[in-house]
Design an enzyme around this catalytic site. Sequence first.
Site, short mmCIF file in Angstrom:
data_model
loop_
_atom_site.label_atom_id
_atom_site.label_comp_id
_atom_site.label_asym_id
_atom_site.label_seq_id
_atom_site.Cartn_x
_atom_site.Cartn_y
_atom_site.Cartn_z
N ASP A 236 -31.81 41.02 12.67
CA ASP A 236 -30.76 40.24 13.36
C ASP A 236 -30.92 40.39 14.87
OD1 ASP A 236 -28.63 38.55 13.64
OD2 ASP A 236 -27.12 39.92 12.85
N HIS A 381 -28.72 29.13 7.35
CA HIS A 381 -27.77 29.67 8.34
C HIS A 381 -28.22 29.42 9.78
CE1 HIS A 381 -24.86 32.25 10.25
NE2 HIS A 381 -25.77 33.15 10.62
FE1 N7H Z 1 -25.47 34.64 12.02
N1 N7H Z 1 -27.42 37.81 8.90
O1 N7H Z 1 -27.54 38.91 9.37
O2 N7H Z 1 -27.65 37.49 7.75
N2 N7H Z 1 -27.36 35.35 11.69
N3 N7H Z 1 -24.74 35.94 10.65
N4 N7H Z 1 -23.57 34.08 12.49
N5 N7H Z 1 -26.18 33.48 13.52
C1 N7H Z 1 -28.48 34.97 12.39
O3 N7H Z 1 -31.82 34.53 14.88
C2 N7H Z 1 -25.45 36.73 9.78
C3 N7H Z 1 -22.41 34.51 11.90
C4 N7H Z 1 -25.42 32.64 14.32
O4 N7H Z 1 -30.48 30.42 17.37
C5 N7H Z 1 -29.62 35.64 11.84
O5 N7H Z 1 -30.92 36.30 15.75
C6 N7H Z 1 -24.53 37.38 8.86
C7 N7H Z 1 -21.28 33.80 12.41
C8 N7H Z 1 -26.27 32.02 15.32
O6 N7H Z 1 -31.70 30.23 15.59
C9 N7H Z 1 -29.18 36.43 10.84
C10 N7H Z 1 -23.27 37.00 9.23
C11 N7H Z 1 -21.79 32.89 13.32
C12 N7H Z 1 -27.55 32.50 15.08
C13 N7H Z 1 -27.74 36.26 10.73
C14 N7H Z 1 -23.41 36.09 10.35
C15 N7H Z 1 -23.23 33.09 13.37
C16 N7H Z 1 -27.46 33.41 13.95
C17 N7H Z 1 -31.07 35.49 12.30
C18 N7H Z 1 -21.95 37.38 8.65
C19 N7H Z 1 -21.06 31.87 14.14
C20 N7H Z 1 -28.81 32.16 15.88
C21 N7H Z 1 -31.38 36.38 13.47
C22 N7H Z 1 -21.75 38.41 7.89
C23 N7H Z 1 -20.00 31.21 13.76
C24 N7H Z 1 -29.46 30.91 15.32
C25 N7H Z 1 -31.37 35.67 14.81
C26 N7H Z 1 -30.65 30.48 16.17
C27 N7H Z 1 -28.54 34.09 13.43
C28 N7H Z 1 -26.86 36.87 9.81
C29 N7H Z 1 -22.34 35.52 10.97
C30 N7H Z 1 -24.07 32.39 14.20
C31 N7H Z 1 -30.10 37.31 9.98
C32 N7H Z 1 -24.82 38.31 7.70
C33 N7H Z 1 -19.82 34.02 11.99
C34 N7H Z 1 -25.84 31.08 16.41
#
Ligand code: N7H
Length: 523
Positions: A236, A381
Amino acid sequence: MPPDVPPTIPPSIPPITSPTAPSKYQWKYPALTPNQLDVIQGDIWSKGFPKHNETYYLFKIAPGSATAFAQCLRKMVVDQPELISNLKSTKKARDDIAAKKQRAEAASKLGQPNGKPEKLHMSFALIAFTYKGLNMLNEVRKTDPAFSNGMKSDGDALNDPITGLDPLLANADEIHGLIKVAGCSNGSVNGRLGKIQAALQRGTVIQDVPGGTEGRLDGATREKPFRGKEHFGFEDGISQPLMNGIDDTPPSPDSEAHALYNMDTEQSILIVTGTTRHENSSARRPDWMHDGSFLVFRKLEQDVKAFRQLTASFATYQCESAAHMGAKLMGRWPSGAPLALQAYNTTDAPPADHGKVKVMNNFGYPTDGGDKEPACPFAAHIRKTNPRRFGDWGLNSGDQGLKFAKMIRSGISYGPDYADSEPAGLQRGLLFACYQAFIEDGFQHMQASWSNKTYFPKSDSGLDPIIGQVPEGEVLKTVITNRTAHIEVPITTPLVTFRGGEYFFVPSIAALKGALTEAPSVS
Ligand code: N7H
């Protein structure tokens, strides 16, 4: 020479360039000023606080204590400026850590002993307020509706459940402020938090929000070999908006990609810099809000067993393995390798490349006419939350979200690692936090208008399988695509469940010393 003959124009001489010296990346937007580095609180940038442990301490200002609180806060910020971190000190700490690491690596390459970097004992802190808390310090105009109404009022649009909340977060009215402390160990976090609590006279002037353990929610990065990975097992913190003046210049060969895929971000999308909302709005913030940012905090429980059970049914969804199905849901492989890149369409990167792919942002989504089913599903996602390019797949370029839905994410995992043999009742997840200049454009837009909607980024995309939320009683449906198929996946057990949260404002350090603590509006 006759006067009517035009002068000969010499052929243009191409500039002499060395292929080994690529031109320096030119940021698109003005840099943060040195003063901003001094006054903006230190977690509000792509790298944020270095951390192994982190706590969110929720407090209320005791009845009748607003004046005393303002005095204590001002005294603390003036007399002990090191307690609340600014961008400058956080950046310096990050630079020191990087330098130590480099020295250790160099030593280990030379075969010298002590190749392991010495642990730096550090801690960092940030202070933020709910609308109610801020109003006790200074009259706050309702310029930002989501903030002034609170997260609970947004619940319907966000499809947030109203039951099963963490008791600490269940009664939002009790929360006036938040102190976020990060550090290299629990000891360093507790030490810094204790000093801040003492300065703000915990027990008399401030009180712990009831319902939890000492008002705290604690998180920690996972231990090796899962360091950097969240509970579902994915790397992440890879993709973040970058700001001129604090972030490193994107590597030159990737410059165009950084510009194209919107990493290079105008500071006014992340930090309150001006008085106008953006070109389409007239909401005006008072000057003291400048150099602040809005913090969205959500406790999000992750069901690792449900994630594994779902991905175990990979064959039904024409995926090649459970890991492949996981990557289809996320948009990246556990290593961070983007599924959209041809090399990683069906396999994760080999271990030798993990260092490279865990920082990989130089990619977009293919533009092959809008009809074929892509390797990375539209609902994945990371594709839902950042479609990366405008105009592809008939994206509605009028959707302001494409420019403004940006946030600096700064979450940390909580709870123990999952084990198949564990006793019932253990809980784990993400203490999700993000910063932006407009909650309506950032978090709220992303969650309500993108992740919760099937029509984004195009019709029948399905919902975001990780964070999408449906009204109570409905089943969330996502869609997995490959080159020939478009298959609906019902997610009967949610992978992520909201356990409460709130909207906060993180004032500048100048506001903490000035307008906010000059004359409290409530005694
Ligand atoms: Fe997410 N995960 O760990 O599985 N997220 N996220 N997120 N997320 C991203 O690219 C995760 C949540 C965004 O620019 C990655 O840095 C989990 C919320 C955005 O390509 C992973 C939860 C919101 C991005 C996860 C969670 C976002 C992103 C890839 C909740 C907004 C960048 C790593 C438990 C409303 C997208 C990375 C881009 C990436 C996970 C929550 C948003 C692995 C488990 C609530 C903008």
